[in-house]
Write a protein that holds these residues in place. Sequence first.
Motif, PDB file in Angstrom:
ATOM      1  N   TRP A 103     -68.209 -12.280  32.779  1.00  0.00           N
ATOM      2  CA  TRP A 103     -66.797 -12.024  32.718  1.00  0.00           C
ATOM      3  C   TRP A 103     -65.792 -10.657  32.057  1.00  0.00           C
ATOM      4  CZ3 TRP A 103     -65.466 -17.564  31.606  1.00  0.00           C
ATOM      5  CH2 TRP A 103     -66.689 -18.391  31.621  1.00  0.00           C
ATOM      6  N   ILE A 104     -64.594 -11.047  32.489  1.00  0.00           N
ATOM      7  CA  ILE A 104     -63.585  -9.676  31.543  1.00  0.00           C
ATOM      8  C   ILE A 104     -62.646 -10.517  30.757  1.00  0.00           C
ATOM      9  CG2 ILE A 104     -61.102  -8.461  32.209  1.00  0.00           C
ATOM     10  CD1 ILE A 104     -62.163  -8.912  35.045  1.00  0.00           C
ATOM     11  N   CYS A 105     -63.131  -9.647  29.579  1.00  0.00           N
ATOM     12  CA  CYS A 105     -62.301  -9.722  27.536  1.00  0.00           C
ATOM     13  C   CYS A 105     -61.091  -9.179  27.883  1.00  0.00           C
ATOM     14  CB  CYS A 105     -63.603 -10.105  27.074  1.00  0.00           C
ATOM     15  SG  CYS A 105     -63.731 -10.699  25.424  1.00  0.00           S
ATOM     16  N   ILE A 106     -60.353  -9.778  27.658  1.00  0.00           N
ATOM     17  CA  ILE A 106     -59.114  -9.248  26.882  1.00  0.00           C
ATOM     18  C   ILE A 106     -59.155  -9.962  25.351  1.00  0.00           C
ATOM     19  CG2 ILE A 106     -56.484  -9.351  26.964  1.00  0.00           C
ATOM     20  CD1 ILE A 106     -56.742  -9.911  29.565  1.00  0.00           C
ATOM     21  N   LYS A 107     -59.891  -9.200  24.152  1.00  0.00           N
ATOM     22  CA  LYS A 107     -59.535  -9.584  23.075  1.00  0.00           C
ATOM     23  C   LYS A 107     -58.833 -10.059  22.297  1.00  0.00           C
ATOM     24  CE  LYS A 107     -62.998  -8.441  20.233  1.00  0.00           C
ATOM     25  NZ  LYS A 107     -64.366  -9.722  19.943  1.00  0.00           N
ATOM     26  N   ASN A 108     -59.088 -10.595  21.187  1.00  0.00           N
ATOM     27  CA  ASN A 108     -57.561 -10.845  20.497  1.00  0.00           C
ATOM     28  C   ASN A 108     -57.731  -9.765  19.468  1.00  0.00           C
ATOM     29  OD1 ASN A 108     -55.862 -12.795  19.391  1.00  0.00           O
ATOM     30  ND2 ASN A 108     -57.593 -13.915  17.728  1.00  0.00           N
ATOM     31  N   GLU A 109     -56.778  -9.051  19.872  1.00  0.00           N
ATOM     32  CA  GLU A 109     -56.583  -8.241  18.451  1.00  0.00           C
ATOM     33  C   GLU A 109     -54.845  -7.293  19.101  1.00  0.00           C
ATOM     34  OE1 GLU A 109     -59.707  -5.382  19.382  1.00  0.00           O
ATOM     35  OE2 GLU A 109     -58.958  -4.950  21.238  1.00  0.00           O
ATOM     36  N   ARG A 110     -54.604  -6.383  17.939  1.00  0.00           N
ATOM     37  CA  ARG A 110     -52.844  -5.161  18.747  1.00  0.00           C
ATOM     38  C   ARG A 110     -53.957  -4.732  19.265  1.00  0.00           C
ATOM     39  NH1 ARG A 110     -49.983  -2.390  14.950  1.00  0.00           N
ATOM     40  NH2 ARG A 110     -48.505  -3.467  15.649  1.00  0.00           N
ATOM     41  N   PHE A 111     -52.778  -4.008  20.645  1.00  0.00           N
ATOM     42  CA  PHE A 111     -53.451  -3.473  21.246  1.00  0.00           C
ATOM     43  C   PHE A 111     -54.602  -3.850  22.067  1.00  0.00           C
ATOM     44  CE2 PHE A 111     -50.898  -1.493  18.492  1.00  0.00           C
ATOM     45  CZ  PHE A 111     -49.982  -1.380  19.315  1.00  0.00           C
ATOM     46  N   PRO A 112     -54.689  -5.385  22.329  1.00  0.00           N
ATOM     47  CA  PRO A 112     -56.615  -5.501  22.616  1.00  0.00           C
ATOM     48  C   PRO A 112     -57.182  -4.676  24.148  1.00  0.00           C
ATOM     49  CG  PRO A 112     -54.318  -7.192  23.651  1.00  0.00           C
ATOM     50  CD  PRO A 112     -54.042  -5.555  22.989  1.00  0.00           C
ATOM     51  N   ARG A 113     -57.866  -4.643  23.770  1.00  0.00           N
ATOM     52  CA  ARG A 113     -59.470  -3.659  25.010  1.00  0.00           C
ATOM     53  C   ARG A 113     -59.004  -4.793  25.869  1.00  0.00           C
ATOM     54  NH1 ARG A 113     -63.931  -3.598  21.061  1.00  0.00           N
ATOM     55  NH2 ARG A 113     -62.825  -4.627  19.807  1.00  0.00           N
ATOM     56  N   ASP A 192     -48.171  -4.824  25.093  1.00  0.00           N
ATOM     57  CA  ASP A 192     -48.356  -6.042  25.666  1.00  0.00           C
ATOM     58  C   ASP A 192     -47.544  -6.399  26.763  1.00  0.00           C
ATOM     59  OD1 ASP A 192     -49.907  -6.731  23.123  1.00  0.00           O
ATOM     60  OD2 ASP A 192     -48.058  -7.349  22.205  1.00  0.00           O
ATOM     61  N   GLU A 193     -46.608  -5.115  27.511  1.00  0.00           N
ATOM     62  CA  GLU A 193     -46.633  -5.451  28.339  1.00  0.00           C
ATOM     63  C   GLU A 193     -47.324  -5.339  29.595  1.00  0.00           C
ATOM     64  OE1 GLU A 193     -42.497  -4.028  29.532  1.00  0.00           O
ATOM     65  OE2 GLU A 193     -41.611  -4.593  28.082  1.00  0.00           O
ATOM     66  N   GLN A 194     -48.390  -4.030  29.179  1.00  0.00           N
ATOM     67  CA  GLN A 194     -49.062  -3.750  30.516  1.00  0.00           C
ATOM     68  C   GLN A 194     -50.103  -4.793  30.405  1.00  0.00           C
ATOM     69  OE1 GLN A 194     -49.302   0.918  29.498  1.00  0.00           O
ATOM     70  NE2 GLN A 194     -51.299  -0.193  28.945  1.00  0.00           N
ATOM     71  N   VAL A 195     -50.374  -5.428  29.485  1.00  0.00           N
ATOM     72  CA  VAL A 195     -51.100  -6.601  29.259  1.00  0.00           C
ATOM     73  C   VAL A 195     -50.893  -7.865  30.014  1.00  0.00           C
ATOM     74  CG1 VAL A 195     -52.984  -7.569  27.766  1.00  0.00           C
ATOM     75  CG2 VAL A 195     -52.538  -5.427  27.066  1.00  0.00           C
ATOM     76  N   ALA A 196     -50.145  -7.911  30.168  1.00  0.00           N
ATOM     77  CA  ALA A 196     -49.577  -9.013  30.591  1.00  0.00           C
ATOM     78  C   ALA A 196     -49.683  -9.180  32.540  1.00  0.00           C
ATOM     79  CB  ALA A 196     -47.900  -9.554  30.354  1.00  0.00           C
ATOM     80  N   ALA A 197     -48.937  -7.738  32.711  1.00  0.00           N
ATOM     81  CA  ALA A 197     -49.150  -8.050  34.234  1.00  0.00           C
ATOM     82  C   ALA A 197     -50.527  -7.332  34.425  1.00  0.00           C
ATOM     83  CB  ALA A 197     -48.680  -6.018  34.318  1.00  0.00           C
ATOM     84  N   ILE A 198     -51.796  -7.766  33.606  1.00  0.00           N
ATOM     85  CA  ILE A 198     -52.661  -7.011  33.998  1.00  0.00           C
ATOM     86  C   ILE A 198     -53.498  -8.644  34.088  1.00  0.00           C
ATOM     87  CG2 ILE A 198     -55.376  -6.647  32.683  1.00  0.00           C
ATOM     88  CD1 ILE A 198     -54.030  -4.065  31.799  1.00  0.00           C
TER      89      ILE A 198
END
Length: 595
Positions: A103-113, A192-198
């Motif tokens: 799976w691809i994980c977007i970690k639940n944390e500030r500045f997610p890995r 977070d904008e980057q993560v939303a685009a990802i």
Amino acid sequence: MSKDSLDIQVQSLPSGPGVYQFYDKNGKLLYVGKAKNLKKRVSSYFHKRHEYGKTRVMVRKVEEVRHVVVPTETDALLLENNLIKKYQPRYNVMLKDDKSYPWICIKNERFPRIFPTRKLIKDGSEYYGPYTSMKTIRTLLELIKGLYALRTCNYDLSEEKITSGKYKVCLEYHLGNCKGPCEGLQSLAEYDEQVAAIREIIKGNFKDSLKSFKEQMKSLAGEMRFEEAQKVKEKIEVLENYQVKSTVVNPKISNVDVFSIISDDKYAYVNFLQLSYGSIIRAHTIEIKKKLEEDDKELLELAIVELRNRFHSKSGEIFVPFPVDIGEDVKVTVPKLGDKKRIVELSERNAKFYRQDKLKQIRITDPDRHVSRIMEQMKKDLRLSREPKHIECFDNSNIQGTNPVAACVVFKDGKPSKKEYRHYNIKTVEGPDDYASMEEVVHRRYRRLLEEDASLPQLIVIDGGKGQLNAALKSLDRLGLRGKIAIIGIAKRLEEIFYPGDPVPMYLDKKSETLKIIQHLRNEAHRFGITFHRNKRGKAAINSELATIKGIGEKTSEELLREFKSLKRIKEASLHDLTEIIGPSKAQKVYEAFH
């Protein structure tokens, strides 16, 4: 339990949808099935003759029928799937899968890995997948890494720790792969904008990222920051290139699952594609070993439920090659043309390629299973009563009406057995008469096999149409073998297969393995016959040239050929060499004839 008792159980079944279970006398579960109409479906097992042996055996073992009534067909399908997985009945198709998918994980944390994982932890993190191969994930993550600067460290980037200056930027920051959120050099909002685009890229939607990058590029160019604008332009090119490669149909086709099935007598292969914004974000093929008389519709329905569960698909629509009943929760579409039709055809090609790869592996790892499958397929395709493990093919050669010969080639288990090939000089036929030649050769071949008490083939293939086939049949009649050996003719023009007494030819699928073996037989017989014919014709030509020399007969010609191998070498030979072979008198005549 008596037959009457079983009949009472069947007659008392309801007529609505549900799941039925067959048990033997020891209370062991034999089979689980679903039905729109329980009574009608279960009755069919006990009131008709089954061609397939395993079905007959199972039905004889049934001592008790249990059932579960459910509100809809969807519920029946899901319950059937769950019961099969739980109890693994002997006569049910098993869709085993012990693989742990990534799976691809977007970690639940500030500045997610963002990283790949095979473990799902319920901590509020987002998981995308599962994917069928790690290669797909690596390709996607490499793309994301090239587009966006993300942190790879596992620091706890709480606001207090960043403010207190606990962390220092690492090498990734200096390489330009991270913007340094650990030192407060990048805001949480920007990250977070980057993560939303990802998220959108992972879903297959590249539109928003491309729009954002193009706006950035124009803004930077307007500020005369051309180097930075060039870097953004390079990102746009990378993203557009990936989009072109991954987009296979109209981007409007989104949130759709595609299924197709290819099957033979013992196995079925089901391919699954998942589409998002016109891109294939998931592809997987499974092999199913058939247990009873399962048809493609039944197997595909079972596979659809299993694969959608396995890959956590929530797609609202599925494309399939033919109608299936999987409930009302999902829209079922059978495309007729356009992009939708093409994607179903792509799925079918994937299933075919998977089957071909499997068959190639089996040919190497399990040759007995490969031979058994080929023989069974030929028996079915050619409508034979026995598997054709021993095949013989006949072909006549009488180019320009001279030196008529025939060839018989032998295949065992679908492969040439060259030591058993035989040549025949036509003895009883004057002139070029294909039918009479075929009759003579077939008669000579099988009269000899009968005299030697040798094994007879299960199939005879005649290279030619109805005329040659009928000629061969005359010989089999005379020997009393008609009906004991199957015989067919194959015409050259359209690859028609002719059967005795049937004026209408049969046409096999041009890509079928059966036709390929028949063609191989025919080509081998032709090659083998032509080679023999050429040799014979060549020797005849040489003999005739030597025979024009006065005082040189056939025997002398053969002696010279045996020694010198060709007419050219005889012409080039010295008088001394010729004398050693045929004596001084004849040597002088030959030498003078060519000098």
